[in-house]
Write an enzyme that holds these catalytic residues in place. Sequence first.
Site, PDB file in Angstrom:
ATOM      1  N   GLN A  42      23.575  10.519 -13.677  1.00  0.00           N
ATOM      2  CA  GLN A  42      22.402   9.646 -13.589  1.00  0.00           C
ATOM      3  C   GLN A  42      22.242   8.967 -14.947  1.00  0.00           C
ATOM      4  O   GLN A  42      21.438   9.376 -15.779  1.00  0.00           O
ATOM      5  CB  GLN A  42      21.168  10.469 -13.237  1.00  0.00           C
ATOM      6  CG  GLN A  42      21.266  11.142 -11.865  1.00  0.00           C
ATOM      7  CD  GLN A  42      20.117  12.107 -11.630  1.00  0.00           C
ATOM      8  OE1 GLN A  42      18.975  11.690 -11.471  1.00  0.00           O
ATOM      9  NE2 GLN A  42      20.401  13.395 -11.630  1.00  0.00           N
TER      10      GLN A  42
ATOM     11  N   HIS B 257      30.979  12.044 -18.665  1.00  0.00           N
ATOM     12  CA  HIS B 257      31.181  11.295 -17.420  1.00  0.00           C
ATOM     13  C   HIS B 257      31.283   9.791 -17.708  1.00  0.00           C
ATOM     14  O   HIS B 257      32.065   9.083 -17.080  1.00  0.00           O
ATOM     15  CB  HIS B 257      30.061  11.597 -16.435  1.00  0.00           C
ATOM     16  CG  HIS B 257      30.211  10.852 -15.154  1.00  0.00           C
ATOM     17  ND1 HIS B 257      31.281  11.052 -14.308  1.00  0.00           N
ATOM     18  CD2 HIS B 257      29.473   9.875 -14.591  1.00  0.00           C
ATOM     19  CE1 HIS B 257      31.179  10.242 -13.275  1.00  0.00           C
ATOM     20  NE2 HIS B 257      30.089   9.515 -13.425  1.00  0.00           N
TER      21      HIS B 257
ATOM     22  N   LYS C 108      36.458   4.432  -2.894  1.00  0.00           N
ATOM     23  CA  LYS C 108      35.723   5.353  -2.026  1.00  0.00           C
ATOM     24  C   LYS C 108      34.265   4.920  -1.880  1.00  0.00           C
ATOM     25  O   LYS C 108      33.740   4.192  -2.718  1.00  0.00           O
ATOM     26  CB  LYS C 108      35.784   6.776  -2.588  1.00  0.00           C
ATOM     27  CG  LYS C 108      34.756   7.067  -3.664  1.00  0.00           C
ATOM     28  CD  LYS C 108      34.665   8.510  -4.113  1.00  0.00           C
ATOM     29  CE  LYS C 108      33.510   8.671  -5.110  1.00  0.00           C
ATOM     30  NZ  LYS C 108      33.585   9.805  -5.983  1.00  0.00           N
TER      31      LYS C 108
ATOM     32  N   ARG D  39      30.503   6.783  -1.318  1.00  0.00           N
ATOM     33  CA  ARG D  39      29.807   8.059  -1.202  1.00  0.00           C
ATOM     34  C   ARG D  39      28.752   7.917  -0.118  1.00  0.00           C
ATOM     35  O   ARG D  39      27.892   7.056  -0.195  1.00  0.00           O
ATOM     36  CB  ARG D  39      29.178   8.432  -2.548  1.00  0.00           C
ATOM     37  CG  ARG D  39      28.514   9.795  -2.539  1.00  0.00           C
ATOM     38  CD  ARG D  39      28.129  10.240  -3.933  1.00  0.00           C
ATOM     39  NE  ARG D  39      29.257  10.766  -4.692  1.00  0.00           N
ATOM     40  CZ  ARG D  39      29.810  11.958  -4.483  1.00  0.00           C
ATOM     41  NH1 ARG D  39      29.338  12.741  -3.528  1.00  0.00           N
ATOM     42  NH2 ARG D  39      30.823  12.357  -5.213  1.00  0.00           N
TER      43      ARG D  39
ATOM     44  N   THR E 286      31.274  18.933  -5.446  1.00  0.00           N
ATOM     45  CA  THR E 286      31.431  19.537  -4.108  1.00  0.00           C
ATOM     46  C   THR E 286      32.886  19.490  -3.637  1.00  0.00           C
ATOM     47  O   THR E 286      33.218  20.065  -2.603  1.00  0.00           O
ATOM     48  CB  THR E 286      30.590  18.772  -3.066  1.00  0.00           C
ATOM     49  OG1 THR E 286      31.122  17.441  -2.962  1.00  0.00           O
ATOM     50  CG2 THR E 286      29.132  18.715  -3.450  1.00  0.00           C
TER      51      THR E 286
ATOM     52  N   GLY F 276      34.293  16.900  -2.488  1.00  0.00           N
ATOM     53  CA  GLY F 276      34.429  15.866  -1.457  1.00  0.00           C
ATOM     54  C   GLY F 276      35.366  14.740  -1.885  1.00  0.00           C
ATOM     55  O   GLY F 276      36.291  14.381  -1.147  1.00  0.00           O
TER      56      GLY F 276
HETATM   57  C1  R5P Z   1      32.347  10.419  -9.767  1.00  0.00           C
HETATM   58  O1  R5P Z   1      31.953   9.448 -10.375  1.00  0.00           O
HETATM   59  C2  R5P Z   1      32.924  11.626 -10.471  1.00  0.00           C
HETATM   60  O2  R5P Z   1      33.934  11.262 -11.372  1.00  0.00           O
HETATM   61  C3  R5P Z   1      33.473  12.627  -9.469  1.00  0.00           C
HETATM   62  O3  R5P Z   1      34.516  12.012  -8.739  1.00  0.00           O
HETATM   63  C4  R5P Z   1      32.442  13.064  -8.494  1.00  0.00           C
HETATM   64  O4  R5P Z   1      31.204  13.227  -9.116  1.00  0.00           O
HETATM   65  C5  R5P Z   1      32.862  14.350  -7.871  1.00  0.00           C
HETATM   66  O5  R5P Z   1      31.866  14.769  -6.976  1.00  0.00           O
HETATM   67  P1  R5P Z   1      32.256  15.545  -5.657  1.00  0.00           P
HETATM   68  O6  R5P Z   1      33.249  16.606  -6.067  1.00  0.00           O
HETATM   69  O7  R5P Z   1      30.967  16.113  -5.162  1.00  0.00           O
HETATM   70  O8  R5P Z   1      32.846  14.568  -4.705  1.00  0.00           O
END
Ligand code: R5P
Length: 318
Positions: free
Chosen positions: A98, A131, A193, A195, A224, A226
């Site tokens: 965030q 990040h 992708k 979300r 997670t 995903g």
């Molecule tokens: C996204 O911007 C991050 O680099 C990760 O790809 C993401 O946060 C991973 O989240 P999840 O494992 O829940 O898909």
Amino acid sequence: MKNSLTILSGNANRSLSGSICKELGVPLGKSVIGRFPEGEIKVQLKENIRGRDIFIIQSMCTPVNDHLMELFCLIDAAKRASAERITAVLPYYAYARQDRKDRPRVPITAKLIANLLVTAGANRILTMDLHAGQIQGFFDIPVDHLYSIKVLIGYLRSKKIKNLVVVTPDVGGIKMARAYSNMLKAPLAIIDKRREDEHSVKVMNLIGEVKDKNVILVDDLVSTGGSLVEAASALKKFGAHDIYAAVVHPVLAGPAAVRLKSSVIKEFITSDTIPISNEKRSKKITVLSVAPLLAEAIKRIHENTSVSSLFARASVEA
Ligand code: R5P
């Protein structure tokens, strides 16, 4: 000067703190971190740190809010005990996704955490694979931002995987993936992708060629699972051979460990910025230690020598 260095640790990743101390050849500073009966965090430093150069190691992993509060209490205790300088060593910086107002009426938590760290009394920050690199600018104190790429690349090279392509599971990870692609001298492919919510993602498109190639999927974190698992199965459909994942921070929330285990990913290569519990471990998971890198940075910060050669990634992501 070395005598004035003291390493303190929160409870988030004691094993990493121990390894860092071992690398530095110093004992872990004495502190007690417990709870008051109602659950409030209780901290006491058990040695004199007046005038010392303090490094407080705490990863912001689950339970993230408790670990954050421990960190704030440790910083406050060190400040009130007259430490000369306090560096918060944050192998994993949470609340980082965030980092802007992408919807109305939402907080910018990456900035909020930065404010709270400085208010608690941190004089500088040492962190790893943020990040988003621009989070450094959320602080008005010095931030040393390390990348674990050398550690992960060293291992990947040792595997001598032929016919490689580096893939990022989302467009936000292009810089990181480009650094891997440059260092491994392998082409780059990008997954587009969407979300759907915090728990699930959908692969829309693939930009680049993966047919009959071995893939290294790179990401800064897996939450997670995903993004990674969806990306891996899409890559198989696009004709990829073996799929390896190289991910810095193993957040492994909720179903992630189960998803990884049953996924088409052959090996999940990660670091020890976050500890992985025995229940979440599986034969697929390889953990590489970032302790030597963090220890070297702590040593250089303490000795006021340059840390920039440890930044490593910036020069290869262009
Ligand atoms: C996204 O911007 C991050 O680099 C990760 O790809 C993401 O946060 C991973 O989240 P999840 O494992 O829940 O898909």
